[in-house]
Design an enzyme around this catalytic site. Structure first.
Site, PDB file in Angstrom:
ATOM      1  N   SER A 174       0.873  -1.110  -0.072  1.00  0.00           N
ATOM      2  CA  SER A 174      -0.347  -0.162   0.216  1.00  0.00           C
ATOM      3  C   SER A 174       1.087   0.997  -0.043  1.00  0.00           C
ATOM      4  CB  SER A 174      -1.422  -0.050   1.645  1.00  0.00           C
ATOM      5  OG  SER A 174      -1.356   1.328   1.193  1.00  0.00           O
ATOM      6  N   TYR A 210      -1.869  -0.985  10.301  1.00  0.00           N
ATOM      7  CA  TYR A 210      -2.152  -1.394   8.995  1.00  0.00           C
ATOM      8  C   TYR A 210      -0.953  -0.498   8.298  1.00  0.00           C
ATOM      9  CZ  TYR A 210      -3.330  -1.414   3.469  1.00  0.00           C
ATOM     10  OH  TYR A 210      -4.323  -1.482   3.092  1.00  0.00           O
TER      11      TYR A 210
END
Length: 274
Positions: free
Chosen positions: A143, A156
């Site tokens: 990401s 995350y």
């Protein structure tokens, strides 16, 4: 577009929806047989039936909850032992929005289990099999938050930074072994991950949100181009190249015998010049 990657059997995790399902569709069209891994059996069966009909490929489903150790180990063993497998799209993952300090620790742990531990075990199993078979391709879905941890839940973001670092390390380790690795760093992508994380994706500025189809097409173009790190939304790849070059330039000074001068409160002996 034709692929420069030799077709063979590709395993896709998190394949029942979103990015994983789109990867499965594109890889089937590129001539890959598929092994689809996810928890949702009904969705896997529907996707497999559609791809068999549309692409005429052999599509196998492998239902597994990768947060369960026994099921993870079965998938891991398949990657090591199945000589047909020449590609892994290591996509399965979950997200959690909001501050880390307000989060349920059990949910943070579950995210680490899937995003880090499962991703790591499958990546290692895949490249071990690829080395033994003389080639293969590992695609790790990370990401952009690996580069911007302040902008989302820190656990995350940290899990995706792990995926990026693992990919970069494997690339260095596997040079000359015939194994390709790629880290894909999507920005906000329109998938069900957002709802599961507790975020309404429509609350984000629309100019920030990419469709899963466009994201995967860009990622595969980056793979074809030989990129180690693909950031589908980044307009100028030179921005990433400068960042990576600056990181590498730190190398000679990251580990030295003496602390940097700004941290010294007392005089330390200076080594004699030779």
């Amino acid at each position: 577009m034709s692929s420069s990657i030799t077709a063979g059997t590709a395993m896709v995790t998190g394949a029942s929806s979103g990015i994983g399902a789109v990867y499965a569709e594109h890889l089937a069209r590129r001539g890959h047989d598929l092994i689809l891994v996810a928890r949702n059996v009904a969705r896997l069966e529907d996707l497999a039936a559609r791809l068999r009909s549309q692409a005429g490929r052999t599509i196998e489903i492998l239902p597994a909850d990768l947060q369960q150790t026994a099921e993870l180990l079965l998938v891991e063993q398949r990657l090591r032992d199945d000589h047909r497998i020449g590609m892994l799209v290591n996509n399965a993952g979950i997200a959690l929005a909001g501050p880390v300090t307000d989060a349920d620790p059990a949910r943070l742990e579950a995210m680490i289990q899937l995003n880090i531990l499962a991703a790591m075990r499958l990546a290692v199993a895949a490249v071990a099999g690829f080395k033994a078979r003389g080639g293969g391709t590992l695609v790790n879905i990370a990401s952009v938050l690996a580069l911007a941890p302040e902008r989302f839940n820190g656990v995350y973001a940290g899990s995706k930074a792990f995926v990026l670092a693992l990919t970069q390390a494997l690339d260095a380790e596997l040079r000359g072994a015939g194994v390709r690795v790629q880290a894909v760093l999507p920005g906000a992508t329109r998938t069900a991950l957002w709802e599961a994380a507790g975020v309404d994706v429509d609350s984000l500025p629309p100019e920030m949100v990419m469709g899963a189809e466009e994201m995967v097409e860009a990622a595969l173009a980056g793979l074809d181009a030989g990129e180690l790190v693909t950031i589908p939304s980044l307009p100028d790849v030179a921005d990433w190249e400068r960042l990576d070059a600056a990181r590498l330039a730190l190398g000679p000074n990251l580990s030295r015998r003496y602390p940097a001068e700004r941290y010294l409160s007392v005089d330390l002996p200076v080594p004699a010049s030779t």
